[in-house]
Design an enzyme around this catalytic site. Sequence first.
Site, PDB file in Angstrom:
ATOM      1  N   HIS A   7       0.399   4.276  -2.618  1.00 28.19           N
ATOM      2  CA  HIS A   7       0.113   5.646  -2.187  1.00 28.19           C
ATOM      3  C   HIS A   7       1.254   6.601  -2.528  1.00 28.19           C
ATOM      4  O   HIS A   7       1.028   7.803  -2.658  1.00 28.19           O
ATOM      5  CB  HIS A   7      -0.188   5.674  -0.689  1.00 28.19           C
ATOM      6  CG  HIS A   7      -1.576   5.225  -0.362  1.00 28.19           C
ATOM      7  ND1 HIS A   7      -2.377   5.875   0.549  1.00 28.19           N
ATOM      8  CD2 HIS A   7      -2.319   4.209  -0.853  1.00 28.19           C
ATOM      9  CE1 HIS A   7      -3.553   5.262   0.614  1.00 28.19           C
ATOM     10  NE2 HIS A   7      -3.530   4.243  -0.217  1.00 28.19           N
ATOM     11  N   ASP A   8       2.455   6.070  -2.669  1.00 21.96           N
ATOM     12  CA  ASP A   8       3.564   6.907  -3.132  1.00 21.96           C
ATOM     13  C   ASP A   8       3.398   7.233  -4.611  1.00 21.96           C
ATOM     14  O   ASP A   8       3.434   8.396  -5.021  1.00 21.96           O
ATOM     15  CB  ASP A   8       4.893   6.187  -2.898  1.00 21.96           C
ATOM     16  CG  ASP A   8       6.094   7.032  -3.303  1.00 21.96           C
ATOM     17  OD1 ASP A   8       6.051   8.262  -3.112  1.00 21.96           O
ATOM     18  OD2 ASP A   8       7.086   6.466  -3.813  1.00 21.96           O
ATOM     19  N   ASP A  61      -3.678 -13.870  -2.885  1.00 26.59           N
ATOM     20  CA  ASP A  61      -4.401 -14.862  -3.678  1.00 26.59           C
ATOM     21  C   ASP A  61      -5.660 -14.221  -4.252  1.00 26.59           C
ATOM     22  O   ASP A  61      -5.875 -13.007  -4.114  1.00 26.59           O
ATOM     23  CB  ASP A  61      -4.731 -16.104  -2.847  1.00 26.59           C
ATOM     24  CG  ASP A  61      -5.571 -15.781  -1.607  1.00 26.59           C
ATOM     25  OD1 ASP A  61      -6.228 -14.714  -1.579  1.00 26.59           O
ATOM     26  OD2 ASP A  61      -5.584 -16.600  -0.665  1.00 26.59           O
ATOM     27  N   GLY A  80       3.902  10.776  -8.355  1.00 29.31           N
ATOM     28  CA  GLY A  80       4.756   9.754  -8.932  1.00 29.31           C
ATOM     29  C   GLY A  80       5.543   9.004  -7.878  1.00 29.31           C
ATOM     30  O   GLY A  80       5.507   9.320  -6.689  1.00 29.31           O
ATOM     31  N   THR A 139      -6.376  -8.196  -1.189  1.00 28.20           N
ATOM     32  CA  THR A 139      -6.396  -9.575  -0.722  1.00 28.20           C
ATOM     33  C   THR A 139      -5.614  -9.734   0.581  1.00 28.20           C
ATOM     34  O   THR A 139      -5.806 -10.710   1.316  1.00 28.20           O
ATOM     35  CB  THR A 139      -5.813 -10.522  -1.793  1.00 28.20           C
ATOM     36  OG1 THR A 139      -5.959 -11.865  -1.347  1.00 28.20           O
ATOM     37  CG2 THR A 139      -4.346 -10.244  -2.053  1.00 28.20           C
ATOM     38  N   ARG A 188       0.831  -1.208   0.000  1.00 24.47           N
ATOM     39  CA  ARG A 188       0.000   0.000   0.000  1.00 24.47           C
ATOM     40  C   ARG A 188       0.868   1.261   0.000  1.00 24.47           C
ATOM     41  O   ARG A 188       0.520   2.267  -0.627  1.00 24.47           O
ATOM     42  CB  ARG A 188      -0.916  -0.022   1.226  1.00 24.47           C
ATOM     43  CG  ARG A 188      -1.960   1.090   1.248  1.00 24.47           C
ATOM     44  CD  ARG A 188      -3.056   0.756   2.249  1.00 24.47           C
ATOM     45  NE  ARG A 188      -4.055   1.811   2.298  1.00 24.47           N
ATOM     46  CZ  ARG A 188      -4.128   2.728   3.256  1.00 24.47           C
ATOM     47  NH1 ARG A 188      -3.247   2.710   4.253  1.00 24.47           N
ATOM     48  NH2 ARG A 188      -5.049   3.658   3.237  1.00 24.47           N
ATOM     49  N   ASN A 210      -3.805   8.576   4.679  1.00 25.41           N
ATOM     50  CA  ASN A 210      -2.594   7.851   5.048  1.00 25.41           C
ATOM     51  C   ASN A 210      -2.385   7.674   6.551  1.00 25.41           C
ATOM     52  O   ASN A 210      -1.683   6.753   6.975  1.00 25.41           O
ATOM     53  CB  ASN A 210      -1.368   8.567   4.471  1.00 25.41           C
ATOM     54  CG  ASN A 210      -1.310   8.503   2.963  1.00 25.41           C
ATOM     55  OD1 ASN A 210      -1.819   7.560   2.356  1.00 25.41           O
ATOM     56  ND2 ASN A 210      -0.699   9.499   2.340  1.00 25.41           N
ATOM     57  N   PRO A 250      -7.873   6.949  -4.412  1.00 25.08           N
ATOM     58  CA  PRO A 250      -9.288   6.564  -4.417  1.00 25.08           C
ATOM     59  C   PRO A 250      -9.807   6.327  -3.006  1.00 25.08           C
ATOM     60  O   PRO A 250      -9.206   5.560  -2.242  1.00 25.08           O
ATOM     61  CB  PRO A 250      -9.297   5.259  -5.227  1.00 25.08           C
ATOM     62  CG  PRO A 250      -7.915   4.718  -5.102  1.00 25.08           C
ATOM     63  CD  PRO A 250      -7.004   5.900  -4.982  1.00 25.08           C
ATOM     64  N   SER A 294      -8.119 -15.347   4.023  1.00 24.70           N
ATOM     65  CA  SER A 294      -6.655 -15.498   3.932  1.00 24.70           C
ATOM     66  C   SER A 294      -6.008 -14.118   3.992  1.00 24.70           C
ATOM     67  O   SER A 294      -5.488 -13.630   2.987  1.00 24.70           O
ATOM     68  CB  SER A 294      -6.267 -16.223   2.635  1.00 24.70           C
ATOM     69  OG  SER A 294      -6.819 -15.563   1.506  1.00 24.70           O
TER      70      SER A 294
END
Length: 327
Positions: free
Chosen positions: A67-68, A255, A73, A195, A63, A95, A164, A250
């Site tokens: 987020h970076d 997955d 960029g 996931t 993440r 964040n 988002p 999980s």
Amino acid sequence: MSSQNLSSVFIVLFAVLLCQTGVDSQLQVGFYISSCNVAEFIVKEEVRKGVIGNRGVAAGLVRLHFHDCFVRGCDASVLIDSTSSNTAEKDAPANNPSLRGFEVIDNAKARLESICKGVVSCADIVAFAARDSVELTGGLGYDVPAGRRDGRVSVASDTFTNLPPPTANVNQLTQLFSNKGFTQDEMVTLSGAHTIGRSHCSAFSNRLYNFNATTKQDPSLDPRYAAQLKQQCPQGNTNPNLVVAMNPFSPFTTDVSYYADILANRGLFTSDQTLITNSATANQVDQNARNPFLWNNKFAAAMVKMGRLGVLTGNAGEIRAKCRVFN
């Protein structure tokens, strides 16, 4: 496997190779081979240590990379600490307090500075760490083109329109990812990063208690799952550290069960469940749920592509001595 599925797999594998060889000649696989040939090994070692200490750190590092890259960029601007005169990206509502894994990046950087001073950028460390996290949690490893340099700007307000929110619908997600050069299919593919990891209750509690003016509970949420979430996130709780697994089946494994959850109306965020409200994205969710090999390859290709967003190379930016502060 059908011939159609095999064709899809080969197309994706070609895309992975294309992303890794020369799409952006300024980023190169093996960039540090002559200047600091242990760079990727050291990062992987620190990621492994971090994951052994806290299995959830892997999701945090994936993440962190996302987020970076989506804000200014892939320039490690998300790592900068706030000061009395500037609120940095890491302290924006999107964040803080949810981002984690900073200590892994710090540890890797400190080791690299001790043996390859001023060579390896924080931005590349973040990209390597995300790849290693995917691999350590059972996902497909991939080569990371490197050569990024670190940015000199980090402003919390830059996150407001670039990341988002968990309340986004499929059209908003499609547009936001399109603004970054991603197709709708790549948006669905990258959403699969959910996931692994966890979420604070505040990110989805509206779906349980205050969905809209006429309905308290989101009707698209599986009732049994909603009841489970209500037990974990009681109405009116004020504990900012209360969290639940993004994917209960999980939570520490990369997955396709994320997609199976969505098909069963167990997507945690509105931005997850919305993926089956559009026929095209619903088809992609179903395809990913049924074909783990295909999704893993698509995810690897999309991560490589994301790692090229807005990169600084050559003499642009800097190589920070410490990832939390500008030089």
